[in-house]
Write an enzyme that holds these catalytic residues in place. Structure first.
Site, PDB file in Angstrom:
ATOM      1  N   ASP A  36       0.814  -1.225   0.000  1.00 55.15           N
ATOM      2  CA  ASP A  36       0.000   0.000   0.000  1.00 55.15           C
ATOM      3  C   ASP A  36       0.847   1.274   0.000  1.00 55.15           C
ATOM      4  OD1 ASP A  36       0.854  -0.443   2.512  1.00 55.15           O
ATOM      5  OD2 ASP A  36      -1.111  -0.277   3.481  1.00 55.15           O
ATOM      6  N   HIS A 243      23.951   8.334 -18.411  1.00 56.56           N
ATOM      7  CA  HIS A 243      22.793   8.288 -17.512  1.00 56.56           C
ATOM      8  C   HIS A 243      23.153   7.733 -16.141  1.00 56.56           C
ATOM      9  CE1 HIS A 243      19.748   8.454 -21.069  1.00 56.56           C
ATOM     10  NE2 HIS A 243      20.230   9.632 -20.743  1.00 56.56           N
ATOM     11  N   ASP A 260      24.928  16.647 -12.782  1.00 54.58           N
ATOM     12  CA  ASP A 260      23.823  17.081 -13.657  1.00 54.58           C
ATOM     13  C   ASP A 260      22.569  16.983 -12.797  1.00 54.58           C
ATOM     14  OD1 ASP A 260      21.772  17.365 -15.503  1.00 54.58           O
ATOM     15  OD2 ASP A 260      22.668  16.045 -17.008  1.00 54.58           O
ATOM     16  N   ASP A 271      17.700  22.433 -15.270  1.00 61.41           N
ATOM     17  CA  ASP A 271      18.563  21.333 -15.718  1.00 61.41           C
ATOM     18  C   ASP A 271      19.974  21.891 -15.897  1.00 61.41           C
ATOM     19  OD1 ASP A 271      19.612  19.073 -16.878  1.00 61.41           O
ATOM     20  OD2 ASP A 271      18.413  19.166 -18.708  1.00 61.41           O
ATOM     21  N   HIS A 354      25.878  12.926 -27.792  1.00 61.45           N
ATOM     22  CA  HIS A 354      24.510  13.396 -27.547  1.00 61.45           C
ATOM     23  C   HIS A 354      24.296  14.748 -28.208  1.00 61.45           C
ATOM     24  CE1 HIS A 354      25.870  16.171 -24.338  1.00 61.45           C
ATOM     25  NE2 HIS A 354      26.584  15.180 -23.847  1.00 61.45           N
ATOM     26  N   HIS A 358      17.837  20.478 -25.632  1.00 62.35           N
ATOM     27  CA  HIS A 358      16.450  20.009 -25.757  1.00 62.35           C
ATOM     28  C   HIS A 358      15.556  21.102 -25.197  1.00 62.35           C
ATOM     29  CE1 HIS A 358      16.740  19.169 -21.413  1.00 62.35           C
ATOM     30  NE2 HIS A 358      17.894  18.610 -21.678  1.00 62.35           N
ATOM     31  N   HIS A 365      12.769  17.196 -20.385  1.00 64.64           N
ATOM     32  CA  HIS A 365      12.838  17.125 -21.852  1.00 64.64           C
ATOM     33  C   HIS A 365      11.436  17.523 -22.305  1.00 64.64           C
ATOM     34  CE1 HIS A 365      16.460  14.134 -21.967  1.00 64.64           C
ATOM     35  NE2 HIS A 365      16.723  15.264 -21.362  1.00 64.64           N
ATOM     36  N   GLU A 408      24.069  22.221 -23.798  1.00 63.52           N
ATOM     37  CA  GLU A 408      24.821  21.286 -22.966  1.00 63.52           C
ATOM     38  C   GLU A 408      25.824  20.423 -23.723  1.00 63.52           C
ATOM     39  OE1 GLU A 408      22.513  17.904 -21.478  1.00 63.52           O
ATOM     40  OE2 GLU A 408      20.689  18.851 -22.208  1.00 63.52           O
ATOM     41  N   TYR A 412      33.654  13.122 -23.688  1.00 64.41           N
ATOM     42  CA  TYR A 412      33.792  11.904 -22.869  1.00 64.41           C
ATOM     43  C   TYR A 412      34.914  11.058 -23.468  1.00 64.41           C
ATOM     44  CZ  TYR A 412      29.220  13.856 -21.980  1.00 64.41           C
ATOM     45  OH  TYR A 412      28.207  14.740 -21.709  1.00 64.41           O
ATOM     46  N   ARG A 429      30.723  17.735 -18.944  1.00 66.00           N
ATOM     47  CA  ARG A 429      29.548  18.349 -19.583  1.00 66.00           C
ATOM     48  C   ARG A 429      29.301  19.675 -18.884  1.00 66.00           C
ATOM     49  NH1 ARG A 429      26.604  14.339 -19.535  1.00 66.00           N
ATOM     50  NH2 ARG A 429      25.191  14.603 -17.773  1.00 66.00           N
ATOM     51  N   GLU A 431      26.203  22.488 -18.781  1.00 62.39           N
ATOM     52  CA  GLU A 431      24.813  22.652 -19.232  1.00 62.39           C
ATOM     53  C   GLU A 431      24.173  23.872 -18.581  1.00 62.39           C
ATOM     54  OE1 GLU A 431      22.162  19.407 -18.153  1.00 62.39           O
ATOM     55  OE2 GLU A 431      20.760  20.031 -19.724  1.00 62.39           O
TER      56      GLU A 431
HETATM   57  N1  GLY Z   1      19.448  15.953 -17.165  1.00 63.04           N
HETATM   58  C1  GLY Z   1      18.979  15.451 -18.378  1.00 63.04           C
HETATM   59  C2  GLY Z   1      19.568  16.148 -19.508  1.00 63.04           C
HETATM   60  O1  GLY Z   1      20.513  16.877 -19.348  1.00 63.04           O
HETATM   61  O2  GLY Z   1      19.086  16.074 -20.599  1.00 63.04           O
HETATM   62 MN    MN Z   2      19.544  18.574 -20.333  1.00 56.54          MN
HETATM   63 MN    MN Z   3      21.013  17.762 -17.503  1.00 60.55          MN
END
Ligand code: GLY
Ligand code: MN
Ligand code: MN
Length: 461
Positions: A36, A243, A260, A271, A354, A358, A365, A408, A412, A429, A431
């Site tokens: 529950d 991820h 991140d 983000d 990547h 976005h 996203h 972003e 790598y 990264r 961002e």
């Molecule tokens: N944190 C997810 C992205 O940067 O797209």
């Molecule tokens: Mn992002």
């Molecule tokens: Mn991010």
């Protein structure tokens, strides 16, 4: 709560449904975690956008004549003792500005009546499990009455497509919330960086989860309800796992840490990614790669302006990053050729796999077509140099003031005999979140520094 904001959005939807149109949208379902216990409830973004209502078990119906009807949980003293106060249908019209409200238990009885004599039904396609079946059931109930003269809707449309276009341009209320979410998140990154260096200076065992805890503290302290997505706190080589989630790995002096993380505030996401040296000092190799990623972000920021395409910042990033990869020896000139060759054949993909951004909004996203709606028919086929697949390209979205997106870039480097060892296992990264403005773009996440010198200074403090 200001009801006029949501009423105005519903009116915009109604105007697009046409006189014979009807739209229906449920909020998100509650999800069982085990026995529950339930997962923390988070409303459906489309539903919230049109209602400002955060309770579970609710539906909104909008008709082309501009009327809106809410179905919500009825008042129930026993349930409210366990789960919390419910607004209830009686209070909903004055509280939310809807024209009428009923118990959600009356949905199956009332929906066929609302659908009767309408021409077109709108609901979100492929987003709510079982929704199509329920709509079919209601339409069947209308059909059962055709011999009494009832008309049954003849067309169905995806409500998401209509709402996506609206959500793509952030209004002043949304921009204010996103600025505040960005500010809280920036503070959380600063806190995590400073705590990391301070704990290492004090000789403490620092783990990724310690920094995750610092982020969460600052998010909640700032009034955010929860993280907008699972926070990534990645020490050393873990930063090369795109991820990765904050886990138990030790954070050691000499390594970089990639965080991140962004909070959600009143339904709106932020983000941010920053990559910093655990002990507050970049090594030469770390600094060389960091400055390259930052230069590529600068190029992307310059390309983020009204009239540009969504893909322009990505292309600007790829150009700078790929040149840097050739200059620093991450790509071999003899093997990969000129800058144009390395871009054309997507050789940079080994270290940058990547996209550069976005849409950002209620969802991290966020929704919104990445294709320019006026140019969807202009297709161009090409062969992807890496996969060999045939890809159909359509003109990328033209940026307009009020759109919100992330910028972003990253780099790598996995161990490889072809790459200088000093670069192995570095993942970086950077961002930031941006609004497209009349003249360019506004970065809303620069409350946390981004230049290497400024990060070092911050971590000394
Ligand atoms: N944190 C997810 C992205 O940067 O797209
Ligand atoms: Mn992002
Ligand atoms: Mn991010």
């Amino acid at each position: 709560m200001s009801t006029s904001l949501y009423a105005a959005r519903r009116a915009r939807v109604a105007a697009q449904l046409g006189a014979g149109g009807i739209a229906m949208i449920p909020t998100a379902p509650e999800r069982s975690r085990n026995r529950d216990s339930e997962f923390l409830f988070r409303h459906d973004s489309y539903f919230y956008y049109l209602s400002g209502f955060t309770e579970p078990n609710a539906w909104l119906v909008i008709t082309g004549d501009g009327r809106s009807t809410l179905f919500c949980q009825p008042k129930d003293l026993e349930r409210e003792i366990w789960d919390g106060i419910r607004l209830g249908p009686d209070a909903a019209p004055s509280h939310l500005g809807v024209d009428a409200a009923f118990s959600v238990a009356e949905l199956d009885q009332r929906l066929p009546k609302l659908l009767e004599n309408k021409a077109t039904v709108w609901y979100p396609f492929a987003t709510h499990k079982g929704l199509e079946t329920r709509v079919d059931g209601w339409l069947n109930a209308v059909r059962a009455r055709v011999r009494y003269g009832a008309l049954c809707p003849q067309a169905q449309h995806d409500l998401c497509a209509l709402l996506d276009e609206m959500r793509l341009i952030k209004d002043a209320h949304e921009q204010a919330l996103m600025r505040r979410a960005a500010q809280i998140s920036a503070g959380a990154h600063i806190r995590a960086m400073q705590r990391c260096a301070a704990m290492l200076r004090a000789g403490q065992d620092v783990r990724e989860y310690h920094l995750d805890a610092e982020l969460l503290h600052e998010f909640r302290q700032g009034g955010s309800q929860y993280p907008a997505y699972g926070s990534i706190v990645a020490a050393g080589a873990n930063a090369c796992v795109l991820h990765y989630r904050a886990d138990t790995a030790p954070i050691r002096a000499g390594e970089l840490v990639l965080i991140d993380a962004g909070c959600e505030l009143d339904g709106y996401a932020s983000d941010i990614t920053r990559t910093f040296p655990a002990n507050g000092r970049f090594s030469g190799a770390q600094r060389a790669l960091y400055d390259l990623v930052l230069a590529s972000q600068d190029a992307a920021i310059a390309a983020t302006k009204p009239g540009a395409r969504f893909t322009d910042p990505h292309e600007a990033t790829v150009k700078v990053l790929t040149q840097g990869m050739l200059d620093l020896g991450l790509l071999d000139r003899d093997q990969h050729g000129t800058l144009d060759d390395a871009i054309h054949h997507r050789h940079y993909f080994a270290h940058y796999m990547h996209r550069t951004g976005h849409w950002l909004g209620m969802d991290v996203h966020d929704c919104g077509s990445y294709v320019e709606p006026t140019e969807v028919g202009q297709t161009h086929e090409r062969k992807d140099p890496l996969s060999g697949e045939t890809i159909t390209d359509r003109p990328s979205r033209i940026l307009r003031p009020g759109m919100a997106l992330t910028i972003e870039p990253g780099l790598y480097v996995r161990p490889s005999d072809r790459i200088p060892k000093e670069f192995w296992n570095i993942g970086i990264r950077i961002e930031d979140d941006a609004f497209v403005t009349e003249t360019g773009c506004e970065l809303i996440t620069r409350g946390v520094p981004v230049k290497a010198d400024e990060i070092e200074a911050l971590m000394r403090g």
